[in-house]
Design an enzyme around this catalytic site. Structure first.
Site, PDB file in Angstrom:
ATOM      1  N   HIS A 246       0.844  -1.202   0.000  1.00 53.58           N
ATOM      2  CA  HIS A 246       0.000   0.000   0.000  1.00 53.58           C
ATOM      3  C   HIS A 246       0.877   1.249   0.000  1.00 53.58           C
ATOM      4  O   HIS A 246       1.951   1.274   0.605  1.00 53.58           O
ATOM      5  CB  HIS A 246      -1.007   0.001   1.162  1.00 53.58           C
TER       6      HIS A 246
ATOM      7  N   ASP B  58      -0.346   4.442   0.725  1.00 54.02           N
ATOM      8  CA  ASP B  58      -0.853   5.503   1.591  1.00 54.02           C
ATOM      9  C   ASP B  58      -0.250   5.371   2.976  1.00 54.02           C
ATOM     10  O   ASP B  58       0.350   4.342   3.317  1.00 54.02           O
ATOM     11  CB  ASP B  58      -2.378   5.460   1.666  1.00 54.02           C
TER      12      ASP B  58
ATOM     13  N   ASP C  22       6.124   1.494   6.770  1.00 56.75           N
ATOM     14  CA  ASP C  22       4.724   1.132   6.584  1.00 56.75           C
ATOM     15  C   ASP C  22       4.074   2.032   5.531  1.00 56.75           C
ATOM     16  O   ASP C  22       3.517   3.056   5.856  1.00 56.75           O
ATOM     17  CB  ASP C  22       3.985   1.249   7.930  1.00 56.75           C
TER      18      ASP C  22
ATOM     19  N   GLU D 241      -5.293   1.732   2.316  1.00 53.36           N
ATOM     20  CA  GLU D 241      -5.156   0.715   3.359  1.00 53.36           C
ATOM     21  C   GLU D 241      -5.303   1.288   4.758  1.00 53.36           C
ATOM     22  O   GLU D 241      -5.926   0.684   5.636  1.00 53.36           O
ATOM     23  CB  GLU D 241      -3.804   0.013   3.218  1.00 53.36           C
TER      24      GLU D 241
ATOM     25  N   ASP E 205       3.656  -6.391   4.983  1.00 49.71           N
ATOM     26  CA  ASP E 205       3.038  -5.236   5.641  1.00 49.71           C
ATOM     27  C   ASP E 205       2.870  -5.492   7.131  1.00 49.71           C
ATOM     28  O   ASP E 205       1.925  -5.034   7.751  1.00 49.71           O
ATOM     29  CB  ASP E 205       1.682  -4.921   4.985  1.00 49.71           C
TER      30      ASP E 205
ATOM     31  N   HIS F  38     -27.019  18.933  36.638  1.00 50.36           N
ATOM     32  CA  HIS F  38     -26.201  19.365  37.760  1.00 50.36           C
ATOM     33  C   HIS F  38     -26.257  18.289  38.848  1.00 50.36           C
ATOM     34  O   HIS F  38     -27.337  17.940  39.338  1.00 50.36           O
ATOM     35  CB  HIS F  38     -26.746  20.697  38.295  1.00 50.36           C
TER      36      HIS F  38
ATOM     37  N   THR G 202     -18.812  18.897  37.732  1.00 53.55           N
ATOM     38  CA  THR G 202     -19.783  18.102  38.487  1.00 53.55           C
ATOM     39  C   THR G 202     -21.094  17.984  37.713  1.00 53.55           C
ATOM     40  O   THR G 202     -22.118  18.570  38.075  1.00 53.55           O
ATOM     41  CB  THR G 202     -20.029  18.730  39.864  1.00 53.55           C
TER      42      THR G 202
ATOM     43  N   SER H 276      -4.992  -7.330  12.770  1.00 56.56           N
ATOM     44  CA  SER H 276      -5.788  -7.815  11.648  1.00 56.56           C
ATOM     45  C   SER H 276      -5.306  -7.200  10.337  1.00 56.56           C
ATOM     46  O   SER H 276      -5.026  -6.005  10.272  1.00 56.56           O
ATOM     47  CB  SER H 276      -7.270  -7.465  11.846  1.00 56.56           C
TER      48      SER H 276
ATOM     49  N   HIS I 235       2.700   3.891  12.472  1.00 55.90           N
ATOM     50  CA  HIS I 235       1.530   4.633  12.967  1.00 55.90           C
ATOM     51  C   HIS I 235       1.882   5.599  14.095  1.00 55.90           C
ATOM     52  O   HIS I 235       1.021   6.350  14.541  1.00 55.90           O
ATOM     53  CB  HIS I 235       0.411   3.704  13.451  1.00 55.90           C
TER      54      HIS I 235
END
Length: 514
Positions: free
Chosen positions: A99, A101, A132, A166, A197, A230, A337, A424, A452
């Site tokens: 890839h 990108d 990468d 990608e 990759d 509140h 709060t 993944s 990254h």
């Protein structure tokens, strides 16, 4: 008679051309092809045209075209770059993926140098996309150029598939793979696939990756009011949504063990085989170094698993559930709060082979509905499944992996580790499902390349050895005997049929040849 591959000449050529490779990587890194930014789509196209020009300048190039992205969006998605080197029907065909990108990057994010200016320091090349994936992607072109200049015929036909989305979900690539895998299309005669990759498990020892976990991403929201309130006025009088949400989130995973508490999640997890268990024994992995890399060494100094094998199995071959954050709650510095009217918790599961994201989504939704009912809360609860991807598991004994192993041994003088990864890469599964051909993950970069993150880098030594490994890998593929795996489109063998004497592993023999 097969001519012996001139390894020494090839290695010397790579060594002599390192400055050229660094210069070309510098040109590529300077192109800010950030796919998550619609305003950078023009630079993604510029990067694709840069690679296209490099491909067309190679003498062995047979064809090169821009394949329109099958998903139509505004702004228009970048095309997929498809190239071929050789059409010899007597040779097997390898398709490599990369890839072009990158992730976003800015100096003010904490970089020590301008992220889009390749900076060489202490044997490392710092720059967004250096590791990468622009460095590994361009390496295939450098290998082909070396074969050309040395007068070596390509031992296999090579196809290249480069995309530009990608880092933003590979939009359109799934659809493209389905179309291009049909009979007579670009991928239909591919016998082996290779993706570079991912990364080594450590800093020094190379590996081949044969498995990736899948993903299922969720959000659970609780609404208690139409507006923020509140706490001094309404606290103690209403059913607060944050209280419900914290109970729901804490019901998903067990502290101290990491065990997923959703009933049925582990039902489809494959049993550990003796052969698989042996793969973990000799893997080079330092638990104490892992504590440092993860940052826990200076905080808790603890891990959920004590020994190397259990830790790697937890990281690769068993599902996990992680809580990521809460939207809608106050997260600034100081105090506020307020009772938030609506809060939503984000979490995801990493899945392993045979787990189906759709089935997991039903189990998670049932679990949260049951737990919410136990609270007897009048608030409104909603579960959203943001999609997922199945895990991918290949065969490390396949000739594709054997070829990669021999190449690594020639370059590094050692056998690679066979690893799985907790992350993944959906493309690996898409390709194997669509083509029924074997996919090899052949990482080039080291574990500390900081993809990254700030100060992404690519070791010059990894670049040098990576080009050499890829060059020897295609030479080893050319030695693989037997028919072209892609020439058969029969139904894959069943487990019983695989036990018949003479049945080869997937991709090398099927019903028509038995």
């Amino acid at each position: 008679m097969t001519t012996e591959f001139p390894k020494d000449d090839f290695f010397a050529y790579v060594d002599a051309n390192m400055r050229t490779y660094i210069s070309e990587l510098s040109e590529a890194v300077a192109i800010q092809s950030v796919s998550s930014d619609p305003e950078k789509r023009g630079e993604i196209l510029q990067m694709i045209h840069y690679a296209e020009a490099k491909i067309k300048a190679l003498k062995y190039n047979s064809s090169c075209k821009l394949y329109p992205n099958p998903v139509k969006q505004d702004p228009e998605l970048p095309p997929i770059l498809l190239a071929e080197f050789g059409f010899d029907p007597a040779k097997k065909t390898l398709c490599v993926y990369g890839h072009l990108d990158v992730q976003p990057a800015a100096l003010e994010d904490g970089w020590d140098s301008a992220p889009f200016e390749l900076t060489e320091k202490d044997g490392k090349l710092f720059g967004r996309g250096s590791s990468d994936d622009k460095g590994p992607a361009l390496s295939w072109l450098w290998v082909i150029k070396a074969y050309e200049d040395l007068g070596i015929d390509l031992p296999v036909n090579i196809k290249i598939m480069y995309e530009g989305m990608e880092e933003f979900g590979s939009t359109g690539l799934f659809e493209a793979v389905q179309i291009l895998s049909k009979n007579g299309e670009f991928l239909s005669d591919v016998d082996f696939f290779c993706i570079s990759d991912n990364y080594w498990l450590g800093k020094k020892k190379p590996c081949l990756t044969y498995g990736l976990r899948g993903l299922a991403s969720f959000e659970v929201a609780v609404q208690c009011s139409t507006q923020d309130l509140h706490s001094g006025i309404f606290g103690g009088t209403i059913h607060e949504g944050m209280t419900d949400l914290v109970h729901l989130m804490s019901s998903l995973v067990e502290p101290g063990t990491g065990k997923i508490l959703v009933d049925g999640v582990y039902d489809d997890v494959l049993e550990m085989t003796e052969d698989e268990s042996k793969l973990y024994t000799n893997i080079e992995f330092d638990v104490e170094e892992y504590k440092k890399e993860s940052g826990v060494a200076g905080v808790s100094n603890g891990l959920l698993r004590k020994d190397k094998e259990e830790l790697l199995m937890a990281r690769w071959r068993y599902p996990t559930l992680s809580l990521h954050g809460i939207e809608g709650a106050f997260s600034g510095s100081g105090a506020k709060t307020v009772i938030p009217s609506r809060v939503s918790g984000k979490f995801s599961l990493r899945l392993v082979p045979d787990q189906d994201p759709e089935k997991i989504s039903k189990l998670v939704e049932k679990h949260l509905n049951d737990k919410f009912a136990e609270l007897k809360s009048p608030n409104q609860m909603e579960v959203k499944f943001h999609g997922g991807a199945k895990a991918w598991l290949s065969d490390p004994k396949h000739p594709n992996y054997a070829s990669g192993t021999r190449a690594i041994k020639e370059v590094f003088g050692m056998e690679p580790d066979f690893t799985r990864e907790g992350g993944s890469i959906p493309l690996a599964g898409w390709i194997e499902d669509a083509t029924q051909m074997n996919v090899l993950l052949l990482p080039i970069g080291a574990c500390d390349d900081m993809a990254h993150s700030q100060n992404e880098k690519y070791n010059i030594s990894n670049m040098n050895c990576g080009v050499k490994v890829l060059g020897l890998y295609i030479n080893e593929l050319g030695k693989v005997e037997g028919p072209k795996p892609s020439s058969c489109r029969c139904i894959p063998l069943t487990e019983a049929e695989l036990m018949i004497p003479g049945a080869f592993i997937r991709g090398f023999k099927c019903k028509c040849e038995m």
